[in-house]
Design a protein around this motif. Structure first.
Motif, PDB file in Angstrom:
ATOM      1  N   LEU A 114      -2.063  -6.121  37.196  1.00 36.25           N
ATOM      2  CA  LEU A 114      -0.709  -6.656  37.177  1.00 36.25           C
ATOM      3  C   LEU A 114      -0.742  -7.998  36.453  1.00 36.25           C
ATOM      4  N   SER A 115       0.064  -8.121  35.412  1.00 33.98           N
ATOM      5  CA  SER A 115      -0.064  -9.238  34.485  1.00 33.98           C
ATOM      6  C   SER A 115       1.279  -9.915  34.239  1.00 33.98           C
ATOM      7  N   VAL A 116       1.237 -11.251  34.165  1.00 40.53           N
ATOM      8  CA  VAL A 116       2.413 -12.036  33.805  1.00 40.53           C
ATOM      9  C   VAL A 116       2.312 -12.519  32.362  1.00 40.53           C
ATOM     10  N   GLY A 117       1.141 -12.955  31.963  1.00 42.30           N
ATOM     11  CA  GLY A 117       0.955 -13.449  30.603  1.00 42.30           C
ATOM     12  C   GLY A 117       0.343 -14.839  30.610  1.00 42.30           C
ATOM     13  N   SER A 118       0.044 -15.324  29.428  1.00 47.42           N
ATOM     14  CA  SER A 118      -0.667 -16.595  29.286  1.00 47.42           C
ATOM     15  C   SER A 118       0.282 -17.786  29.396  1.00 47.42           C
ATOM     16  N   VAL A 119      -0.282 -18.886  29.884  1.00 50.24           N
ATOM     17  CA  VAL A 119       0.513 -20.097  30.093  1.00 50.24           C
ATOM     18  C   VAL A 119       0.308 -21.138  28.996  1.00 50.24           C
ATOM     19  N   HIS A 120      -0.588 -20.888  28.052  1.00 55.75           N
ATOM     20  CA  HIS A 120      -0.916 -21.885  27.033  1.00 55.75           C
ATOM     21  C   HIS A 120       0.114 -21.884  25.912  1.00 55.75           C
ATOM     22  N   THR A 121       1.331 -22.160  26.288  1.00 56.85           N
ATOM     23  CA  THR A 121       2.429 -22.209  25.329  1.00 56.85           C
ATOM     24  C   THR A 121       3.567 -23.007  25.934  1.00 56.85           C
ATOM     25  N   ARG A 122       4.471 -23.459  25.107  1.00 53.84           N
ATOM     26  CA  ARG A 122       5.655 -24.167  25.581  1.00 53.84           C
ATOM     27  C   ARG A 122       6.928 -23.385  25.296  1.00 53.84           C
ATOM     28  N   THR A 123       6.746 -22.096  24.965  1.00 55.45           N
ATOM     29  CA  THR A 123       7.906 -21.256  24.692  1.00 55.45           C
ATOM     30  C   THR A 123       7.817 -19.971  25.491  1.00 55.45           C
ATOM     31  N   GLY A 124       8.945 -19.294  25.633  1.00 56.67           N
ATOM     32  CA  GLY A 124       8.955 -17.974  26.246  1.00 56.67           C
ATOM     33  C   GLY A 124       9.105 -17.995  27.751  1.00 56.67           C
ATOM     34  N   PRO A 125       9.214 -16.821  28.342  1.00 56.19           N
ATOM     35  CA  PRO A 125       9.511 -16.712  29.780  1.00 56.19           C
ATOM     36  C   PRO A 125       8.400 -17.208  30.687  1.00 56.19           C
ATOM     37  N   VAL A 126       7.119 -17.112  30.252  1.00 58.15           N
ATOM     38  CA  VAL A 126       6.046 -17.587  31.116  1.00 58.15           C
ATOM     39  C   VAL A 126       6.126 -19.099  31.272  1.00 58.15           C
ATOM     40  N   HIS A 127       6.390 -19.803  30.180  1.00 54.13           N
ATOM     41  CA  HIS A 127       6.580 -21.249  30.269  1.00 54.13           C
ATOM     42  C   HIS A 127       7.777 -21.583  31.150  1.00 54.13           C
ATOM     43  N   GLU A 128       8.815 -20.759  31.064  1.00 47.48           N
ATOM     44  CA  GLU A 128      10.013 -21.012  31.869  1.00 47.48           C
ATOM     45  C   GLU A 128       9.733 -20.894  33.366  1.00 47.48           C
ATOM     46  N   LEU A 129       8.701 -20.137  33.730  1.00 48.49           N
ATOM     47  CA  LEU A 129       8.350 -20.028  35.140  1.00 48.49           C
ATOM     48  C   LEU A 129       7.944 -21.379  35.713  1.00 48.49           C
ATOM     49  N   ASP A 130       7.437 -22.282  34.852  1.00 49.38           N
ATOM     50  CA  ASP A 130       7.064 -23.621  35.297  1.00 49.38           C
ATOM     51  C   ASP A 130       8.266 -24.533  35.464  1.00 49.38           C
ATOM     52  N   THR A 131       9.398 -24.106  34.946  1.00 52.58           N
ATOM     53  CA  THR A 131      10.519 -25.041  34.863  1.00 52.58           C
ATOM     54  C   THR A 131      11.820 -24.523  35.463  1.00 52.58           C
ATOM     55  N   THR A 132      12.308 -23.362  35.012  1.00 49.78           N
ATOM     56  CA  THR A 132      13.698 -23.017  35.322  1.00 49.78           C
ATOM     57  C   THR A 132      13.923 -21.663  35.959  1.00 49.78           C
ATOM     58  N   ARG A 133      12.961 -20.757  35.978  1.00 52.28           N
ATOM     59  CA  ARG A 133      13.288 -19.419  36.464  1.00 52.28           C
ATOM     60  C   ARG A 133      12.244 -18.881  37.427  1.00 52.28           C
TER      61      ARG A 133
END
Length: 359
Positions: A114-133
């Motif tokens: 079960l995978s969410v994706g990489s966090v080494h970015t400042r764009t996209g939905p995975v980055h948004e998990l750190d901030t808004t969603r």
């Protein structure tokens, strides 16, 4: 059954995979346990499993559900990654990234991550998990390393089920407490089996046949109490008793200890006189019980009460924390809930004697 025997059976049941509609693994264990008692055992076309001890009195349906929450595949993407959604109340943040088991058409399992994706970015939905969603199912995929054709050949496709990997479901012991995925409703099934064993022994001695008893391992509770509805339509019980794990949730007065939890209210209000009777019996047995009214919970008994498919209904069970996640309960609650069930059945049996008027 003593506590250690109950814990051994609980461990075996937890290791079985049984998301709604894919319950064949646990069915084999439960049929073995039911048939060993000498009761009359059968299954219906809805997937419920029954054990019957015939009696001359009121018809009593005692049920615990055999399905667990999981995932259902909604899409096989071009690269073989699988999209999934909740099947029965699963939340992705309760699972996190890690191994899951996909159940193929023939029953064997295939490992996925079960995978969410990489966090080494400042764009996209995975980055948004750190901030808004929040983390939602649309952000997850299951990686298997196979392409579309290989998955199809394996028997994995849209509609196949997935659950937390088997090695993540080992029972953990923390002093007098236990923890695992899928305590819901494996603990109820253990009490169902333990009570069936004891009642069948007494039944064979002709010392306890005032009740017409149906022990039912129900299908599809997590997706709408489907099996219990069908069982009640077939049996038309006078009394329905549901055994279920009882969430220790914010806003409830519950604590995780060995006392049974009596559900006064859920999706329907249960018969107050019967709930009061359970509290009294628990006090007489020496361990007491906890009373609760749930704002958002549901049991097989509550669904039957709501639909008018049983005369009297009660639900009680095991206090558990981390509901629908890595659940925590007190090991002794396996014993106390079973003792309370047997005492309640004895009370119902006494009420069924000629000349006794139920109050």
């Amino acid at each position: 059954m003593n506590r250690e025997e109950m814990l051994a059976l609980l461990s075996e049941l937890i290791a079985c995979h049984s998301p709604p509609g894919e319950e064949r693994e646990i069915d084999a264990i439960l049929r073995r346990e039911f048939e060993a008692t000498g009761a009359s055992v059968w299954s219906d076309h809805a997937g419920n499993l029954y054990a019957h001890l015939a009696g001359s009195g009121p018809k009593v349906m005692i049920c615990a559900h055999k399905d667990e929450i999981g995932m259902i595949i909604t899409e096989v993407q071009h690269d073989g990654r699988l999209k999934v959604q909740n099947c029965g109340g699963a939340r992705p943040w309760k699972y996190g990234e890690g191994p899951v088991d996909l159940i193929a058409d023939d029953g064997h399992t295939l490992r996925g991550i079960l995978s969410v994706g990489s966090v080494h970015t400042r764009t996209g939905p995975v980055h948004e998990l750190d901030t808004t969603r929040p983390l939602t199912w649309d952000l997850l995929t299951i990686f298997t390393g196979l392409d579309r054709d290989e998955l199809e050949d394996t028997g994995i496709h849209v509609g196949s089920r997935a659950v937390v990997a088997r090695e993540r479901k080992h029972l953990q012991h923390l002093g007098q407490h236990i923890a695992s995925f899928a305590l819901d409703d494996r603990m109820g099934l253990v009490t169902l089996v333990a009570a069936l064993r004891e009642k069948s022994r007494r039944h064979a001695l002709a010392s306890d046949n005032q009740l017409d008893l149906y022990f039912v391992a129900t299908h599809g509770e997590e997706v709408g109490m489907l099996g219990a509805m069908r069982a009640a339509q077939l049996l038309q019980p006078d009394v329905c008793i549901a055994l279920d794990t009882s969430p220790v949730a914010h806003g409830t007065p519950l604590v995780v200890d060995a006392r049974p939890v009596v559900w006064y209210g859920e999706r329907a209000y249960h018969n107050k006189a019967e709930c009061d009777k359970l509290l009294r019996l628990a006090r007489e047995l020496g361990f007491g019980a906890q009373a609760c009214v749930y704002a958002a919970s549901g049991s097989d008994a509550g669904r039957l009460k709501q639909a008018g498919l049983a005369g009297r209904t009660v639900c009680f069970g095991f206090a558990r924390d981390n509901s629908h996640g890595f659940e925590i309960a007190h090991a002794d609650s396996l014993v106390t809930v079973t003792e309370l069930l047997l005492a309640y059945l004895m009370q119902l049996s006494q009420e069924a004697l000629p000349g006794h008027e139920h109050g």
